[in-house]
Design a protein around this motif. Structure first.
Motif, short mmCIF file in Angstrom:
data_model
loop_
_atom_site.label_atom_id
_atom_site.label_comp_id
_atom_site.label_asym_id
_atom_site.label_seq_id
_atom_site.Cartn_x
_atom_site.Cartn_y
_atom_site.Cartn_z
N GLU A 122 -8.59 0.49 -7.12
CA GLU A 122 -7.34 -0.26 -7.10
C GLU A 122 -7.02 -0.83 -8.48
OE1 GLU A 122 -5.71 -4.34 -5.05
OE2 GLU A 122 -6.70 -2.87 -3.76
N TRP A 124 -9.51 3.75 0.71
CA TRP A 124 -8.64 2.69 0.17
C TRP A 124 -7.23 2.83 0.72
CZ3 TRP A 124 -4.12 2.66 -2.68
CH2 TRP A 124 -3.73 1.42 -3.20
N THR A 151 -5.41 -0.10 3.01
CA THR A 151 -4.40 -0.88 2.27
C THR A 151 -3.08 -0.89 3.02
OG1 THR A 151 -5.45 -0.28 0.18
CG2 THR A 151 -3.18 -1.11 0.08
N LYS A 187 0.38 1.25 -3.32
CA LYS A 187 0.06 2.35 -2.42
C LYS A 187 1.14 3.42 -2.45
CE LYS A 187 -1.07 3.37 2.42
NZ LYS A 187 -1.39 2.78 3.75
#
Length: 385
Positions: A131, A167, A171, A177
Motif C-alpha cells: 500500500e 490487499w 481494502t 484501490k
C-alpha cells in the motif's frame, strides 16, 4: 518462490557471502515505515509515460533481479519495484551489508538475514509495504500527468501476487484501490507446494495434512455432518500442536537450528533455462533459509485468500505453468473458475507442459512470448481505462 512447509528436512543451500553491491535498475527511493525502518523502492521512467507498473517479487527473492523485466516495459511505462519486508534492501541486515560494501569494507556475512522473517506472523506488514509503494507511485504518476490520472498496473510473482490480491480483497473502496487498472499474476501463491519425486512421498502428505487441518480450523465447511465433525475434531486436536511446535522452533536459539534451507529441487524447478538456474544459485541476495513461523503464516494466508477469491473483481492476466510443483496449477484453476466471469478482460496464459515456477525468468524465447502477452494485455487495458 513459495516453498510451503518443506518441514524440518533441510536442503544443502546456504546463504552466499555478499561481495557485490545490490543491483539497482532504477532510481532508489526509501519509503518510511511504521517500524522505524524503510522499505526500498526503485523507479525507472521514460520521457513520455502511458501508465505506471508496480512490480512485486516473490518469497525469499528481491526486486533488484527484475532489471531486464523493468527495462522491457520502461520504453512506454513508468516502472517501479518494491522490496517487501525482510527482503532485499528492505531487510536491515542486507541494507547494512550493502552500505559496508559501498564504503569499501569488503565481503559481508549476511547469513542471518533470514531471521528478519521471525517478525512476520501474517502478511499484513507486506500488505502495508504494498500500500505504501502503491500510494507513492500513484501520486508520482499523477504529478507527471497533469491532464488525467495515469492507470496503475501491478506485475506480481508468487507470494507478491498473494500479497497484492489479498490487499485488494481486504481494502474498502478507495481512490488508491480504484487507481489499479489491472493485475498481472505470475505463478501466484494460490496453492501450497507439492514436493516432486521421491521426496514428495514423505513431504507432500505432510504438507497436505497441515493444509487440510488448518483449512478446517480457520473456516467452516459445507459437508455432511459426520465428516464435518470428524474434520473439526481433527483440526481442534492437531492444529494447536502444530502451531505450538512451529512457534517453539521459531524462537531465538531454536530457529537457527530448525529453519530449513532451500532444497536443491526448488532451484531446479524455478526456471526452464540452465543459465538462469546457475545465476539464481550464485545470487547472494536470495534468502536461502525460512523461519518456520513465516512459512506457516503464508500457508494460513493462502487459506484465507481462497475463502474469498470469488469476490476478486480487479481485471487480471494470470500466467502459470501446467506442472509447477511450487505453486501447483490447482490453485490457479480454482481462482479462475471462481473469478474469471467478474470482468470481461480477465485472461489466462497457461504454459502447457511447463514445470517451472518463474515464468518471467523462462528461457529467452518463452520469456519473450510471456512479455509480449503481458504487453498486449496492458495495451488493451490502457486503451479502455
Amino acid at each position: 518462490m513459495l516453498c510451503l512447509l518443506i518441514m524440518l528436512i533441510n536442503g544443502c543451500a546456504q546463504q552466499k557471502p555478499l561481495n557485490a553491491r545490490y543491483p539497482l535498475w532504477g532510481r532508489p527511493i526509501n519509503l518510511p515505515a511504521t517500524d522505524g525502518q524503510t522499505r526500498h523502492l526503485q523507479i525507472l521512467e521514460p520521457k513520455d509515460s502511458e501508465a505506471c507498473i508496480l512490480i512485486v517479487h516473490g518469497m525469499n527473492e528481491y526486486i533488484g533481479r527484475y532489471g531486464e523485466i523493468a527495462a522491457y516495459f520502461a520504453d512506454r511505462y513508468t516502472v517501479a519495484g518494491l522490496d517487501l519486508s525482510a527482503h532485499g534492501l528492505s531487510n536491515p541486515v542486507i541494507a547494512r551489508a550493502d552500505e559496508n560494501i559501498k564504503a569499501g569494507n569488503g565481503k559481508q556475512d549476511i547469513s542471518e538475514a533470514f531471521l528478519e522473517q521471525s517478525r512476520i506472523r501474517d502478511l499484513q506488514p507486506m500488505r502495508q509495504d504494498f500500500e505504501r509503494a502503491l500510494s507513492y507511485l500513484q501520486h508520482h504518476c499523477h504529478r507527471r500527468s497533469a491532464d488525467q490520472a495515469m492507470p496503475v498496473f501491478i506485475l506480481s510473482h508468487s507470494l507478491g501476487s498473494l500479497v497484492a490480491a489479498s490487499w485488494l480483497l481486504q481494502t474498502e473502496d478507495s481512490e488508491l484501490k480504484h487507481s489499479i487498472a489491472g493485475m498481472i499474476f505470475s505463478g501466484p501463491a494460490f496453492s501450497v507446494t507439492e514436493v516432486p519425486g521421491w521426496r514428495g512421498w514423505l513431504q507432500t502428505p505432510l504438507v497436505r495434512f497441515t493444509y487440510h487441518t488448518h483449512e478446517h480450523f480457520l473456516n467452516p465447511h459445507d459437508e455432511a455432518l459426520p465428516l464435518l465433525l470428524f474434520n473439526q475434531l481433527l483440526a481442534l486436536v492437531t492444529v494447536p500442536i502444530q502451531d505450538g511446535l512451529i512457534e517453539l522452533l521459531s524462537l531465538p536459539g531454536m530457529r537457527q537450528l530448525f529453519s530449513p534451507s532451500t532444497p536443491d529441487w526448488v532451484v531446479d524447478y524455478l526456471s526452464d533455462w540452465e543459465a538462469e538456474r546457475r545465476r539464481h544459485n550464485a545470487d547472494p541476495f536470495i534468502i536461502r533459509r525460512s523461519v518456520l513461523r513465516y512459512v506457516l503464516a503464508v500457508e494460513k494466508e493462502v487459506i484465507r485468500f481462497r475463502r474469498r477469491m470469488a469476490e476478486f473483481n480487479t481485471p487480471y492476466l494470470l500466467i502459470y505453468s501446467e506442472h509447477d510443483p511450487i505453486t501447483p496449477a490447482w490453485g490457479n484453476e480454482d481462482f479462475v473458475a471462481a473469478s474469471r466471469q467478474n470482468h470481461r478482460d480477465n485472461d489466462v496464459m497457461m504454459l502447457a507442459g511447463a514445470h517451472h515456477h518463474e515464468q518471467l525468468f523462462s528461457e529467452p524465447a518463452l520469456r519473450r512470448q510471456v512479455l509480449e502477452k503481458i504487453a498486449s494485455w496492458l495495451l488493451l487495458r490502457t486503451a479502455e481505462h
